[in-house]
Design a protein around this motif. Structure first.
Motif, PDB file in Angstrom:
ATOM      1  N   THR A  36      10.287 -91.615 -33.471  1.00 54.06           N
ATOM      2  CA  THR A  36      10.087 -92.410 -32.497  1.00 54.06           C
ATOM      3  C   THR A  36      11.866 -92.545 -32.294  1.00 54.06           C
ATOM      4  O   THR A  36      12.206 -93.102 -33.310  1.00 54.06           O
ATOM      5  CB  THR A  36       9.510 -94.232 -32.544  1.00 54.06           C
ATOM      6  OG1 THR A  36       8.118 -93.998 -33.017  1.00 54.06           O
ATOM      7  CG2 THR A  36       9.859 -94.551 -31.271  1.00 54.06           C
ATOM      8  N   ASP A  37      12.302 -92.184 -30.912  1.00 49.21           N
ATOM      9  CA  ASP A  37      13.956 -91.680 -30.918  1.00 49.21           C
ATOM     10  C   ASP A  37      14.527 -92.614 -29.816  1.00 49.21           C
ATOM     11  O   ASP A  37      13.768 -92.313 -28.195  1.00 49.21           O
ATOM     12  CB  ASP A  37      14.101 -90.599 -31.384  1.00 49.21           C
ATOM     13  CG  ASP A  37      13.849 -89.558 -31.914  1.00 49.21           C
ATOM     14  OD1 ASP A  37      14.207 -89.887 -33.295  1.00 49.21           O
ATOM     15  OD2 ASP A  37      12.147 -88.742 -31.996  1.00 49.21           O
ATOM     16  N   GLN A  79       2.279 -91.507 -23.867  1.00 43.98           N
ATOM     17  CA  GLN A  79       2.311 -93.412 -24.842  1.00 43.98           C
ATOM     18  C   GLN A  79       2.466 -94.023 -24.359  1.00 43.98           C
ATOM     19  O   GLN A  79       3.856 -94.897 -24.017  1.00 43.98           O
ATOM     20  CB  GLN A  79       2.557 -92.820 -26.704  1.00 43.98           C
ATOM     21  CG  GLN A  79       1.900 -91.467 -27.164  1.00 43.98           C
ATOM     22  CD  GLN A  79       2.529 -91.858 -28.851  1.00 43.98           C
ATOM     23  OE1 GLN A  79       1.850 -92.066 -29.670  1.00 43.98           O
ATOM     24  NE2 GLN A  79       3.596 -90.927 -28.842  1.00 43.98           N
ATOM     25  N   LEU A  80       1.244 -95.511 -24.255  1.00 43.22           N
ATOM     26  CA  LEU A  80       1.463 -96.691 -23.421  1.00 43.22           C
ATOM     27  C   LEU A  80       1.273 -97.654 -25.013  1.00 43.22           C
ATOM     28  O   LEU A  80       0.180 -98.276 -24.848  1.00 43.22           O
ATOM     29  CB  LEU A  80       0.775 -96.751 -21.930  1.00 43.22           C
ATOM     30  CG  LEU A  80       1.415 -95.587 -21.027  1.00 43.22           C
ATOM     31  CD1 LEU A  80      -0.076 -96.436 -20.045  1.00 43.22           C
ATOM     32  CD2 LEU A  80       2.413 -96.047 -20.853  1.00 43.22           C
ATOM     33  N   HIS A  81       2.199 -97.871 -25.170  1.00 40.07           N
ATOM     34  CA  HIS A  81       1.589 -99.323 -26.314  1.00 40.07           C
ATOM     35  C   HIS A  81       1.556-100.313 -25.717  1.00 40.07           C
ATOM     36  O   HIS A  81       2.957-101.233 -25.052  1.00 40.07           O
ATOM     37  CB  HIS A  81       3.211 -99.088 -27.389  1.00 40.07           C
ATOM     38  CG  HIS A  81       2.499 -98.239 -28.481  1.00 40.07           C
ATOM     39  ND1 HIS A  81       3.196 -96.854 -28.197  1.00 40.07           N
ATOM     40  CD2 HIS A  81       2.180 -98.169 -30.222  1.00 40.07           C
ATOM     41  CE1 HIS A  81       2.698 -96.301 -29.701  1.00 40.07           C
ATOM     42  NE2 HIS A  81       1.807 -96.745 -30.061  1.00 40.07           N
ATOM     43  N   LEU A  82       1.024-101.198 -25.483  1.00 41.35           N
ATOM     44  CA  LEU A  82       0.467-102.665 -24.761  1.00 41.35           C
ATOM     45  C   LEU A  82       0.073-103.469 -25.279  1.00 41.35           C
ATOM     46  O   LEU A  82      -0.940-103.327 -26.533  1.00 41.35           O
ATOM     47  CB  LEU A  82      -0.189-101.804 -23.437  1.00 41.35           C
ATOM     48  CG  LEU A  82       0.068-101.109 -22.508  1.00 41.35           C
ATOM     49  CD1 LEU A  82      -1.237-100.445 -21.602  1.00 41.35           C
ATOM     50  CD2 LEU A  82       1.225-100.457 -22.306  1.00 41.35           C
ATOM     51  N   GLY A  83       0.904-105.219 -25.253  1.00 41.83           N
ATOM     52  CA  GLY A  83       0.212-106.150 -25.385  1.00 41.83           C
ATOM     53  C   GLY A  83       1.248-106.626 -25.961  1.00 41.83           C
ATOM     54  O   GLY A  83       0.738-107.669 -26.948  1.00 41.83           O
ATOM     55  N   ALA A  84       2.119-106.328 -27.103  1.00 44.79           N
ATOM     56  CA  ALA A  84       3.006-107.158 -28.087  1.00 44.79           C
ATOM     57  C   ALA A  84       3.552-107.877 -27.725  1.00 44.79           C
ATOM     58  O   ALA A  84       4.050-107.914 -26.487  1.00 44.79           O
ATOM     59  CB  ALA A  84       4.028-106.063 -29.383  1.00 44.79           C
ATOM     60  N   ALA A 112      10.134 -88.066 -30.291  1.00 43.41           N
ATOM     61  CA  ALA A 112       9.572 -88.869 -29.506  1.00 43.41           C
ATOM     62  C   ALA A 112      10.467 -89.314 -28.569  1.00 43.41           C
ATOM     63  O   ALA A 112      11.242 -90.135 -29.171  1.00 43.41           O
ATOM     64  CB  ALA A 112       8.057 -89.023 -29.882  1.00 43.41           C
ATOM     65  N   PHE A 113      10.056 -89.488 -27.530  1.00 49.20           N
ATOM     66  CA  PHE A 113      11.176 -90.013 -25.999  1.00 49.20           C
ATOM     67  C   PHE A 113      10.268 -91.173 -26.111  1.00 49.20           C
ATOM     68  O   PHE A 113       9.774 -91.274 -25.124  1.00 49.20           O
ATOM     69  CB  PHE A 113      11.256 -88.932 -24.864  1.00 49.20           C
ATOM     70  CG  PHE A 113      12.058 -88.894 -23.696  1.00 49.20           C
ATOM     71  CD1 PHE A 113      13.165 -89.109 -24.416  1.00 49.20           C
ATOM     72  CD2 PHE A 113      12.267 -90.266 -22.828  1.00 49.20           C
ATOM     73  CE1 PHE A 113      14.894 -88.601 -23.456  1.00 49.20           C
ATOM     74  CE2 PHE A 113      12.675 -90.288 -21.727  1.00 49.20           C
ATOM     75  CZ  PHE A 113      14.006 -90.030 -22.248  1.00 49.20           C
ATOM     76  N   ARG A 114      11.481 -92.418 -26.599  1.00 52.61           N
ATOM     77  CA  ARG A 114      11.040 -93.960 -26.389  1.00 52.61           C
ATOM     78  C   ARG A 114      12.461 -94.324 -25.765  1.00 52.61           C
ATOM     79  O   ARG A 114      13.386 -95.006 -25.878  1.00 52.61           O
ATOM     80  CB  ARG A 114      10.858 -94.364 -27.911  1.00 52.61           C
ATOM     81  CG  ARG A 114      10.344 -95.925 -27.741  1.00 52.61           C
ATOM     82  CD  ARG A 114       9.753 -96.111 -27.517  1.00 52.61           C
ATOM     83  NE  ARG A 114       9.133 -97.779 -28.117  1.00 52.61           N
ATOM     84  CZ  ARG A 114       7.471 -98.154 -28.613  1.00 52.61           C
ATOM     85  NH1 ARG A 114       6.763 -97.354 -29.270  1.00 52.61           N
ATOM     86  NH2 ARG A 114       7.977 -99.190 -28.689  1.00 52.61           N
ATOM     87  N   PRO A 115      12.292 -94.464 -24.350  1.00 48.73           N
ATOM     88  CA  PRO A 115      13.822 -94.814 -23.694  1.00 48.73           C
ATOM     89  C   PRO A 115      13.011 -96.617 -22.838  1.00 48.73           C
ATOM     90  O   PRO A 115      13.506 -96.832 -22.063  1.00 48.73           O
ATOM     91  CB  PRO A 115      13.245 -94.168 -21.706  1.00 48.73           C
ATOM     92  CG  PRO A 115      11.677 -93.479 -21.759  1.00 48.73           C
ATOM     93  CD  PRO A 115      11.481 -93.798 -22.789  1.00 48.73           C
ATOM     94  N   ASP A 116      12.603 -96.934 -23.851  1.00 45.73           N
ATOM     95  CA  ASP A 116      12.281 -98.602 -23.519  1.00 45.73           C
ATOM     96  C   ASP A 116      13.402 -98.783 -22.958  1.00 45.73           C
ATOM     97  O   ASP A 116      14.346-100.581 -22.122  1.00 45.73           O
ATOM     98  CB  ASP A 116      11.911 -99.558 -24.545  1.00 45.73           C
ATOM     99  CG  ASP A 116      10.701 -99.167 -25.230  1.00 45.73           C
ATOM    100  OD1 ASP A 116      10.268 -98.129 -24.261  1.00 45.73           O
ATOM    101  OD2 ASP A 116      10.292 -99.493 -26.298  1.00 45.73           O
ATOM    102  N   HIS A 158       5.777 -95.900 -24.438  1.00 48.60           N
ATOM    103  CA  HIS A 158       6.646 -97.000 -24.367  1.00 48.60           C
ATOM    104  C   HIS A 158       6.393 -97.615 -24.763  1.00 48.60           C
ATOM    105  O   HIS A 158       5.060 -98.026 -25.344  1.00 48.60           O
ATOM    106  CB  HIS A 158       6.554 -96.756 -23.118  1.00 48.60           C
ATOM    107  CG  HIS A 158       7.156 -96.146 -22.176  1.00 48.60           C
ATOM    108  ND1 HIS A 158       7.714 -95.361 -21.513  1.00 48.60           N
ATOM    109  CD2 HIS A 158       5.946 -94.307 -22.096  1.00 48.60           C
ATOM    110  CE1 HIS A 158       8.277 -94.260 -21.148  1.00 48.60           C
ATOM    111  NE2 HIS A 158       7.571 -93.531 -20.417  1.00 48.60           N
ATOM    112  N   GLY A 159       6.783 -98.821 -25.342  1.00 48.08           N
ATOM    113  CA  GLY A 159       6.280-100.335 -25.394  1.00 48.08           C
ATOM    114  C   GLY A 159       6.817-101.345 -24.529  1.00 48.08           C
ATOM    115  O   GLY A 159       7.357-101.506 -24.571  1.00 48.08           O
TER     116      GLY A 159
END
Length: 481
Positions: free
Chosen positions: A155-156, A293-298, A180-184, A237-238
């Protein structure tokens, strides 16, 4: 019989047959994790059980704090040995927590240790494990080979140079490590100070002076292109929830300029800006054929006192209870209406929303491929036996379990690969129980390939990473003694 034995978690004859014949021998396709690319590329050799097992593990820290253990033994300055002893004293109190299962499964699979961990066995286990950690089999690259990890996707951040990925690729290890492209950070206009610090890093990485919203988008696209050139085919995306308050480019640019001046951005403006960017990222992913990928709910960083003292990702996050469905549907529909909905995996953290998420994915399957929109594996607080069953039951009832792309490690620890085994045992136990209850046919030719596909092939075929040749079916595994 030891606690961790051949038929652990397998309560029926059918479950045991399905696991040992169709699941146990499959390789691992770990398409989402948080392990360190540097550690993999450098083939890190861990000096002791603390470094590989407790360093950075907020799951264990939460349990230790709940057991009355001082912070000094979690994230503080206690010695590695003393921290391990504090964990060993906590383990007997984790009965019925998944940590109890994971602890003993990991000790068994990495070190061949069958004894239960507690204060009386701690020193012996510490010594035995440390001796084995000094062997090549348990370096980071040795672990990947030992557990037959075919692919590991890290996760990058878009500003990362990915030099460790290139260095590892040059070593020709049988495992592929892909970013993996994580542009949060790109969405955080509501935190202008941190946002502007990150913009400077983006400018340097892209070699673009990010002095306007147009330049900002160009820089992000350039980094997306760079990640693609390095083998990346996944974004991530988190988020608390999806953003779907869409606005014009002009409005988004005004919000960007406001944040760049260091001015406060309202919650409404943040939502508009994030909505615009999430569409922008969706278009990039669709054009390149990536999976989103959508990580939702934290609900993150709830303890502000300890956040200031220890920083994020130290064990003070929780399950959130935001309304999810309306914004998620609007976001997916907007991309779909623009013919720009990429393959998408949606991960849910609140079990109350399992059926809503499982129903949602069916709205956007378009017949172009099996399971284009996935209800992702149970994660974080739900990546335990009951949580996995909840996720698979919801998917089974409202979708196609047979097209599920299976488990992820979602961990920062190199000791977490037995989570795939834990999932596979849970899956086989679930199906085996249905067979013996007469709810599914006792047809090995029907069930066996489904199990095998969920464990590995579905993910490999879904991702379709370049250079992934067809794998021959795994041979039937020898049962562990």
């Amino acid at each position: 019989m030891t606690f961790i034995h051949d038929d652990f978690l397998l309560s029926t004859k059918t479950a045991r047959k399905l696991y040992h014949k169709y699941a146990e021998g499959e390789p691992i396709f770990d398409y989402h994790c948080h392990i360190s690319p540097r550690d993999i590329a450098s083939n890190r050799q861990f000096r002791n059980l603390f470094e590989i097992w407790l360093e950075g593990d907020h799951y264990k820290w939460r349990a230790m704090r709940s057991n009355g253990v001082s912070e000094r033994y979690c994230t503080g300055d206690a010695s590695p040995h003393d921290k391990f002893l504090a964990w060993a004293a906590t383990v007997p109190h984790t009965l019925r927590n998944p940590l109890y299962h994971w602890t003993h499964l990991e000790l068994k699979r990495y070190f061949g240790i069958s004894e239960l961990l507690d204060e009386t066995t701690a020193d012996k286990i510490w010594k035995t494990a440390n001796e084995k950690l000094a062997t090549p089999e348990l370096s980071t690259q040795g672990i990947l080979k030992k557990f037959k990890v075919k692919v590991v996707c890290t996760t990058d951040d878009p500003v990362d140079g990915l030099e460790h990925h290139r260095g590892f690729a040059a070593q020709h290890h049988p495992t592929k490590m892909l970013p993996a492209f994580r542009p949060d950070q790109a969405l955080t206009v509501n935190q202008p100070a941190g946002f502007n610090r990150w913009i400077e890093k983006l400018s340097a990485a892209s070699n673009i002076d990010v002095n306007s919203f147009s330049a900002f988008q160009s820089a992000l696209k350039k980094r997306h292109d760079f990640f693609h050139s390095q083998g990346c085919r996944l974004s991530d995306h988190g988020m608390n929830h999806c953003f779907a308050d869409f606005c014009s480019e002009k409005i988004a640019a005004g919000i960007f300029d406001k944040a760049r001046r260091g001015e406060a951005v309202s919650a409404q403006e943040h939502g508009q800006f994030a909505s615009y960017l999430m569409l922008f990222f969706g278009h990039l992913d669709a054009k390149r054929g990536w999976t989103k990928q959508l990580h939702l709910g934290a609900l993150r960083s709830n303890n502000t006192r300890l956040l200031k003292q220890l920083g994020p990702d130290t064990g003070f996050d929780s399950i959130g209870d935001w309304p999810q469905c309306s914004a998620l549907a609007t976001y997916l529909d907007k991309l779909d209406s623009e013919n720009s909905l990429p393959k998408t995996i949606i991960y849910n953290l609140n079990p109350a929303d399992n059926y809503a998420f499982a129903a949602m994915i069916g709205n956007f399957q378009d017949g172009t491929m099996p399971g284009k929109i996935q209800f992702g594996a149970a994660w974080w607080f739900l990546d335990q036996k009951e949580g996995m069953e909840w996720q698979m039951n919801a998917l089974s009832n409202l979708g196609l379990l047979s097209r599920f792309i299976g488990m992820i490690t979602d961990s920062r620890s190199f000791m977490s690969y037995p989570r795939h085994e834990y999932f596979r045992r849970t899956l086989c136990n679930l199906i085996g129980r249905d067979v013996e209850n007469g709810e599914l046919p006792n047809d090995e030719k029907l069930l066996g390939p489904m199990i095998r596909n969920i464990c590995y092939a579905n993910a490999k075929n879904y991702m379709a990473f370049p250079g992934m040749s067809d794998d021959a079916p795994a041979k039937k595994s020898k049962r562990r003694k």
